[in-house]
Design an enzyme around this catalytic site. Structure first.
Site, PDB file in Angstrom:
ATOM      1  N   HIS A   1       0.864  -1.191   0.000  1.00  0.00           N
ATOM      2  CA  HIS A   1       0.000   0.000   0.000  1.00  0.00           C
ATOM      3  C   HIS A   1       0.892   1.230   0.000  1.00  0.00           C
ATOM      4  O   HIS A   1       1.929   1.248   0.636  1.00  0.00           O
ATOM      5  CB  HIS A   1      -0.892   0.010   1.248  1.00  0.00           C
ATOM      6  CG  HIS A   1      -2.063   0.920   1.112  1.00  0.00           C
ATOM      7  ND1 HIS A   1      -1.975   2.269   1.342  1.00  0.00           N
ATOM      8  CD2 HIS A   1      -3.328   0.669   0.734  1.00  0.00           C
ATOM      9  CE1 HIS A   1      -3.155   2.816   1.134  1.00  0.00           C
ATOM     10  NE2 HIS A   1      -3.999   1.874   0.757  1.00  0.00           N
TER      11      HIS A   1
ATOM     12  N   ASP B   1      -7.897  -5.254  -0.119  1.00  0.00           N
ATOM     13  CA  ASP B   1      -8.376  -6.115  -1.205  1.00  0.00           C
ATOM     14  C   ASP B   1      -7.997  -7.572  -1.048  1.00  0.00           C
ATOM     15  O   ASP B   1      -8.457  -8.416  -1.812  1.00  0.00           O
ATOM     16  CB  ASP B   1      -7.822  -5.589  -2.544  1.00  0.00           C
ATOM     17  CG  ASP B   1      -8.391  -4.229  -2.862  1.00  0.00           C
ATOM     18  OD1 ASP B   1      -7.616  -3.255  -2.945  1.00  0.00           O
ATOM     19  OD2 ASP B   1      -9.630  -4.124  -2.951  1.00  0.00           O
TER      20      ASP B   1
HETATM   21  C1  SDX Z   1      -6.192   0.108  -2.966  1.00  0.00           C
HETATM   22  O1  SDX Z   1      -4.394   4.618  -2.040  1.00  0.00           O
HETATM   23  C2  SDX Z   1      -5.351   3.992  -1.440  1.00  0.00           C
HETATM   24  O2  SDX Z   1      -5.776   4.368  -0.343  1.00  0.00           O
HETATM   25  C3  SDX Z   1      -5.941   2.804  -2.194  1.00  0.00           C
HETATM   26  C4  SDX Z   1      -6.974   1.955  -1.438  1.00  0.00           C
HETATM   27  C5  SDX Z   1      -8.248   2.717  -1.183  1.00  0.00           C
HETATM   28  O3  SDX Z   1      -8.966   2.346  -0.254  1.00  0.00           O
HETATM   29  O4  SDX Z   1      -8.570   3.621  -1.997  1.00  0.00           O
HETATM   30  O5  SDX Z   1      -6.413   1.523  -0.216  1.00  0.00           O
HETATM   31  C6  SDX Z   1      -7.348   0.714  -2.256  1.00  0.00           C
HETATM   32  O6  SDX Z   1      -5.951   0.453  -4.092  1.00  0.00           O
HETATM   33  C7  SDX Z   1      -5.313  -0.876  -2.239  1.00  0.00           C
HETATM   34  C8  SDX Z   1      -4.115  -1.370  -3.097  1.00  0.00           C
HETATM   35  C9  SDX Z   1      -4.621  -2.469  -4.036  1.00  0.00           C
HETATM   36  N1  SDX Z   1      -3.556  -2.831  -5.018  1.00  0.00           N
HETATM   37  C10 SDX Z   1      -2.920  -4.016  -4.932  1.00  0.00           C
HETATM   38  O7  SDX Z   1      -3.082  -4.835  -4.045  1.00  0.00           O
HETATM   39  C11 SDX Z   1      -1.964  -4.278  -6.091  1.00  0.00           C
HETATM   40  C12 SDX Z   1      -0.644  -4.854  -5.564  1.00  0.00           C
HETATM   41  N2  SDX Z   1       0.087  -3.772  -4.825  1.00  0.00           N
HETATM   42  C13 SDX Z   1       0.890  -2.896  -5.544  1.00  0.00           C
HETATM   43  O8  SDX Z   1       1.015  -2.915  -6.875  1.00  0.00           O
HETATM   44  C14 SDX Z   1       1.496  -1.741  -4.753  1.00  0.00           C
HETATM   45  O9  SDX Z   1       1.839  -2.200  -3.507  1.00  0.00           O
HETATM   46  C15 SDX Z   1       0.628  -0.516  -4.633  1.00  0.00           C
HETATM   47  C16 SDX Z   1       0.157  -0.055  -5.971  1.00  0.00           C
HETATM   48  C17 SDX Z   1      -0.543  -0.789  -3.765  1.00  0.00           C
HETATM   49  C18 SDX Z   1       1.491   0.581  -3.993  1.00  0.00           C
HETATM   50  O10 SDX Z   1       2.455   0.918  -4.908  1.00  0.00           O
HETATM   51  P1  SDX Z   1       3.624   1.950  -4.543  1.00  0.00           P
HETATM   52  O11 SDX Z   1       3.373   2.646  -3.254  1.00  0.00           O
HETATM   53  O12 SDX Z   1       3.888   2.777  -5.745  1.00  0.00           O
HETATM   54  O13 SDX Z   1       4.814   1.013  -4.237  1.00  0.00           O
HETATM   55  P2  SDX Z   1       5.874   0.524  -5.342  1.00  0.00           P
HETATM   56  O14 SDX Z   1       5.127  -0.038  -6.509  1.00  0.00           O
HETATM   57  O15 SDX Z   1       6.843   1.627  -5.559  1.00  0.00           O
HETATM   58  O16 SDX Z   1       6.555  -0.691  -4.562  1.00  0.00           O
HETATM   59  C19 SDX Z   1       7.607  -0.452  -3.618  1.00  0.00           C
HETATM   60  C20 SDX Z   1       8.436  -1.730  -3.642  1.00  0.00           C
HETATM   61  C21 SDX Z   1       8.892  -2.114  -5.049  1.00  0.00           C
HETATM   62  O17 SDX Z   1      10.061  -2.901  -4.907  1.00  0.00           O
HETATM   63  P3  SDX Z   1      11.529  -2.109  -5.075  1.00  0.00           P
HETATM   64  O18 SDX Z   1      11.491  -1.381  -6.397  1.00  0.00           O
HETATM   65  O19 SDX Z   1      11.637  -1.178  -3.881  1.00  0.00           O
HETATM   66  O20 SDX Z   1      12.543  -3.226  -5.036  1.00  0.00           O
HETATM   67  O21 SDX Z   1       7.631  -2.839  -3.189  1.00  0.00           O
HETATM   68  C22 SDX Z   1       7.445  -3.761  -4.257  1.00  0.00           C
HETATM   69  C23 SDX Z   1       7.799  -3.042  -5.534  1.00  0.00           C
HETATM   70  O22 SDX Z   1       8.282  -3.947  -6.521  1.00  0.00           O
HETATM   71  N3  SDX Z   1       6.047  -4.156  -4.215  1.00  0.00           N
HETATM   72  C24 SDX Z   1       5.602  -5.394  -4.398  1.00  0.00           C
HETATM   73  C25 SDX Z   1       4.209  -5.314  -4.221  1.00  0.00           C
HETATM   74  N4  SDX Z   1       3.853  -4.049  -3.962  1.00  0.00           N
HETATM   75  C26 SDX Z   1       4.994  -3.333  -3.969  1.00  0.00           C
HETATM   76  N5  SDX Z   1       6.246  -6.550  -4.685  1.00  0.00           N
HETATM   77  C27 SDX Z   1       5.460  -7.653  -4.790  1.00  0.00           C
HETATM   78  N6  SDX Z   1       4.125  -7.685  -4.624  1.00  0.00           N
HETATM   79  C28 SDX Z   1       3.462  -6.520  -4.338  1.00  0.00           C
HETATM   80  N7  SDX Z   1       2.143  -6.524  -4.192  1.00  0.00           N
END
Ligand code: SDX
Length: 428
Positions: free
Chosen positions: A306, A363
């Protein structure tokens, strides 16, 4: 930095930037004088450290896993309130008295019908259209029917548009679902409360009355409370950006629905269930975790991580507990729940996830409950949209009530071609 200003020095220039304090949470540095004083922009892709507005609706502390709607902890609202009361709270800022709640409920109940032309519009889609596409289009089309609520400057019209959207979203969502399975539309029944009315519109068939287990309505009402608002998430920020141009409320909410659809946001609940089904069995969990850590795999653990929560999403905690209860009460034994529990256990022990503070979000478990409630997978994000309509329209109204609103227009770092002259076709 003093307690009122931050000083920024760039080359030989120093500029004093005022601090903006809220009622709680981090204070902000007001950078609006920055470009004028220094000729520099700030650069914050994804707006991870950028406050786009002031708001009094929802507060999140991502490190502590705190979520407040108008100051009330989500845990208390989940236990003691119901979705329509939470919708009132988000809109009005205070919990309603009994008389206020009765009036609000009656007003919403008498705005649940959709124009027959909206139903015909939905029936113009191919039968296998994704319900989010249908919902987005249908909500945008409402501005064609309700010219009496598109003067954004009129508080009464803003409030009526909010009531119409909260009231009609379930009707239109259910109609989209029934069209996709070839069932006739079920019109809203005024003698039912909000969530039960929606379930009847979804599942009741003309040939026999619907026997509805009260556990189902209670579980869905709780999921709606948990999804009702969440500060400046991508879809709410979209609603505010569209609203900042003066666009009508229906177009603004339709834009929010479009933004919510993405798998990185509200579409994650549908993606989680597809991921769990693809993993299939707890014995495949370790492989899935390894894939999620491999940057080249393009695979992520959907429902994990998140932007704001660097601790457990408080909603995920509540839903996780509720999942066990609902499945037990409904006598559902879903093997995907075992996969989810094993996946959560494996990830929370793995350094990759621990170092990045990746925890299950709202989710991760919600799809398992929706499945137990017989909500089809393609409707999961529609459920999210029904609930989040309350938050979206509360933010849209707040934006119009706050003085000094300006059109949202971010800048950029230009990395394209520098100036060059046109070359005639026969010279290229
Ligand atoms: C919602 O914003 C809100 O409030 C949203 C929400 C709401 O109520 O409105 O809470 C609802 O959208 C919840 C999130 C649902 N999405 C997912 O579950 C999809 C999977 N998660 C991600 O793609 C990700 O974690 C996000 C989109 C939720 C957050 O993305 P960020 O903050 O941009 O984080 P990032 O992509 O920069 O990741 C940081 C690191 C990265 O690794 P490094 O580059 O540092 O090595 O964490 C890793 C990412 O690769 N990472 C994951 C991951 N999520 C982040 N690695 C594996 N699996 C994951 N799910």
């Amino acid at each position: 930095m003093s307690d009122k200003n931050a000083t920024l020095t760039v080359a030989d220039r120093s500029v004093s930037l005022p601090l903006v304090e809220g009622s709680q949470g981090p204070s902000c540095i007001d950078i609006s004088p920055l470009y004028r004083e220094t000729g520099h922009f700030t650069f914050d892709p994804g707006f991870a450290a950028t406050a786009a507005c002031k708001s009094a609706i929802t507060f999140i502390d991502g490190d502590k896993g705190v979520l407040l709607y108008r100051g009330y902890p989500i845990e208390q609202l989940a236990e003691k309130s119901r979705f329509l009361e939470v919708a009132y709270l988000l809109l009005e800022g205070e919990l309603p008295s009994s008389a206020e709640m009765a009036k609000f409920e009656d007003t919403v109940t008498h705005h649940t019908m959709m124009h027959e032309s909206v139903k015909n519009f939905l029936h113009g889609f191919h039968y296998d259209a994704h319900p989010m596409a249908m919902l987005c289009a249908a909500i945008a089309s409402l501005s064609a029917f309700y010219h009496d609520t598109v003067d954004n400057e009129d508080p009464a019209q803003r409030k009526l548009a909010a009531i119409r959207l909260i009231a009609k979203m379930p009707t239109i969502a259910a109609a989209a679902y029934r069209y996709s399975i070839g069932w006739p539309v079920r019109y809203p029944r005024n003698n039912l409360e909000y969530v039960t009315r929606f379930l009847h519109m979804m599942f009741e068939v003309p040939s026999e009355p619907l026997e509805l287990n009260p556990v189902v309505a209670k579980a869905l009402d709780l999921l709606f409370i948990l999804h009702a608002d969440h500060e400046q998430n991508a879809s709410t920020s979209t609603v505010r950006l569209v609203g900042s141009t003066g666009a009508n409320p229906y177009a603004s909410i339709a834009a929010g629905i479009a933004a919510l659809w993405g798998p990185a946001h509200g579409g994650a609940n549908e993606a989680v269930l597809k991921m769990l089904a693809e993993i299939g069995d707890a014995k495949n969990v370790e492989k899935a975790v390894a894939r999620a850590k491999d940057k080249d795999s393009g695979f992520r653990l959907m429902g994990f991580g998140h932007r704001v929560y660097k601790n457990f999403d408080p909603r995920a905690r509540i839903i996780r507990e509720m999942t066990h209860k609902v499945l037990d009460e409904l006598g559902v034994d879903d093997p995907l729940l075992d996969v989810a529990l094993k996946l959560e256990e494996a990830a929370l022990k793995d350094d990759y996830f621990v170092e990045r503070k990746l925890y299950p979000n709202v989710d991760f478990y919600s799809g398992i409950i929706y499945k137990a409630l017989r909500i089809p997978t393609e409707m999961f994000t529609v459920m999210f949209a029904i609930a989040r309509t309350a938050g979206w329209i509360a933010h849209w109204i707040e934006q119009h009530e706050m003085p000094g609103g300006r059109i949202g227009r971010p800048r950029q770092v230009y990395v394209g071609a520098t100036p060059r002259d046109y070359v005639a076709l026969d010279k290229r």
